[in-house]
Scaffold this motif. Structure first.
Motif, PDB file in Angstrom:
ATOM      1  N   ALA A   1     -10.238  15.434   4.211  1.00 21.05           N
ATOM      2  CA  ALA A   1      -9.138  15.140   5.131  1.00 21.05           C
ATOM      3  C   ALA A   1      -9.539  14.063   6.133  1.00 21.05           C
ATOM      4  N   ARG A   2     -10.757  14.118   6.633  1.00 20.39           N
ATOM      5  CA  ARG A   2     -11.229  13.110   7.591  1.00 20.39           C
ATOM      6  C   ARG A   2     -11.339  11.732   6.943  1.00 20.39           C
ATOM      7  N   LEU A   3     -11.773  11.706   5.691  1.00 24.50           N
ATOM      8  CA  LEU A   3     -11.899  10.443   4.976  1.00 24.50           C
ATOM      9  C   LEU A   3     -10.529   9.793   4.797  1.00 24.50           C
TER      10      LEU A   3
ATOM     11  N   ALA B   1      -6.655   5.399  -3.785  1.00 24.98           N
ATOM     12  CA  ALA B   1      -6.909   4.409  -4.835  1.00 24.98           C
ATOM     13  C   ALA B   1      -7.899   3.339  -4.393  1.00 24.98           C
ATOM     14  N   LEU B   2      -8.254   3.327  -3.110  1.00 19.95           N
ATOM     15  CA  LEU B   2      -9.199   2.321  -2.616  1.00 19.95           C
ATOM     16  C   LEU B   2     -10.574   2.545  -3.248  1.00 19.95           C
ATOM     17  N   PRO B   3     -11.221   1.483  -3.725  1.00 21.34           N
ATOM     18  CA  PRO B   3     -12.535   1.626  -4.369  1.00 21.34           C
ATOM     19  C   PRO B   3     -13.554   2.349  -3.497  1.00 21.34           C
ATOM     20  N   GLU B   4     -13.561   2.046  -2.190  1.00 24.88           N
ATOM     21  CA  GLU B   4     -14.552   2.670  -1.314  1.00 24.88           C
ATOM     22  C   GLU B   4     -14.294   4.168  -1.140  1.00 24.88           C
ATOM     23  N   VAL B   5     -13.018   4.550  -1.175  1.00 25.17           N
ATOM     24  CA  VAL B   5     -12.671   5.969  -1.055  1.00 25.17           C
ATOM     25  C   VAL B   5     -13.034   6.708  -2.345  1.00 25.17           C
ATOM     26  N   ARG B   6     -12.709   6.109  -3.488  1.00 27.16           N
ATOM     27  CA  ARG B   6     -13.055   6.722  -4.766  1.00 27.16           C
ATOM     28  C   ARG B   6     -14.572   6.882  -4.896  1.00 27.16           C
ATOM     29  N   GLU B   7     -15.289   5.867  -4.430  1.00 25.28           N
ATOM     30  CA  GLU B   7     -16.755   5.924  -4.497  1.00 25.28           C
ATOM     31  C   GLU B   7     -17.301   7.022  -3.596  1.00 25.28           C
TER      32      GLU B   7
END
Length: 332
Positions: free
Chosen positions: A58-60, A286-292
């Motif tokens: 949730a924080r992310l 869907a952001l690459p940094e979030v998925r990572e």
């Protein structure tokens, strides 16, 4: 007479125009409210401990949404009664787009086994969308020297007084996983509930109880640091995050299930607001940094519409209730 009919006709016409106006106004209201969304400050209530899987995810998501919308999004940890305190609090808030509830599948498990809740999980909340799924992992102390689930079962059966396992609390998803293993393996086992996932993991890690289950965000980093051992995962998807770790089914017990994380709003929150929140969550996920980042925590992003999320949760509650009844899980 004709004059009377004419007046009656005029009154009826005025009345019909007024009804149409009121109907149009009612339909337009959610859109008008959505036009004012997001407000300067949004609060996401997390009914579990800070540092738990729901809190971390949730924080992310909130961080990226806050930056994009240029508003303040606060995480409000309202802990108690296995998530019931925070969840019930949200049912009492105004449906104005200022308050949301981030939950894990534990929310649904508790609803499935506890008929005394002060709310109906399928009727007293408005769905927003799913955030992620995460296989759960059985964690034990490395000092026990187990090499497999079979080793743990053999050890447990050799204990005359039985064994203890722990979870994030009565009715949590971790409770369901752990109780299912004990039931299917035929173990003499007692559940020792904890205040949250971090506390439950600590109890297993130090050997004060035999085992616990935890989602990836709480299990994988500690396993990679050598502080705890992972024996099995609740679904084959777990091997994507911890290669070589078998699922419970692969280890010989017929059980499978992932944890999930999602967001609700107070009942009555306009669909237009919930859809906007859901679409923004999907963009962030869907952001690459979030998925990572999610991958490092053993979680995968999953997006859904408010309607899809509500349907998934209803079906999950029905399945969890059936399994809970079979296992005999009770609210202690």
């Amino acid at each position: 007479m004709n004059m009377t009919l004419m007046i009656s006709h005029q009154l009826r016409s005025h009345f019909q125009i007024m009804l149409r106006f009121l109907a149009i106004a009612a339909l337009a209201m959610p859109s008008a409210q959505a036009a004012d969304f997001p407000p300067e400050q949004i609060r996401i209530v997390v009914p579990y401990s800070a540092g738990g899987g729901t809190d971390v995810i949730a924080r992310l998501v909130a961080q990226h949404m806050s930056e994009a919308w240029k508003v303040t999004i606060l995480i409000d940890n309202r802990v108690g009664a296995g998530g019931v305190v925070g969840s019930n609090y949200v049912t009492q808030q105004k449906p104005d787009g200022r308050t949301f509830l981030a939950v894990a599948s534990a929310f649904a498990v508790r609803a499935a086994i506890d008929r005394s809740l002060p709310y109906d999980a399928t009727k007293d909340f408005a769905g927003v969308g799913q955030m992620a799924i995460s296989p759960s992992f059985m964690v034990v102390s490395p000092s026990l020297g187990f090499k497999s689930l079979k080793d743990l079962i053999a050890y447990a059966k050799a204990q005359p007084a039985g064994i203890f396992y722990t979870s994030a609390g009565v009715g949590s998803t971790a409770h369901l996983h752990a109780a299912a293993v004990a039931h299917l393996a035929g173990l003499k086992a007692e559940h020792v509930p904890n205040k949250g996932t971090p506390q439950a993991v600590t109890e297993a890690m130090t050997g004060r109880v035999l085992y616990a289950f935890a989602p990836g965000p709480n299990a994988i980093p500690l396993a990679k640091a050598g502080k705890l051992q992972i024996l099995v995962t609740t679904s084959p998807a777990g091997a994507r995050f911890m290669p070589g770790v078998p699922s419970i089914a692969e280890a010989g017990l017929a059980y499978e299930g992932d944890d999930w994380f999602g967001v609700y709003a107070p009942l009555g929150t306009p669909l237009a607001i919930r859809e906007r929140f859901s679409k923004e969550m999907a963009r962030v996920l869907a952001l690459p940094e979030v998925r990572e980042r999610l991958a490092t925590l053993g979680a995968e992003p999953v997006s859904s519409t408010p309607q899809e999320y509500e349907k998934m949760a209803r079906e999950y509650i029905a399945k969890a209730r059936k399994l809970g009844d079979e296992i005999g899980i009770k609210v202690e």
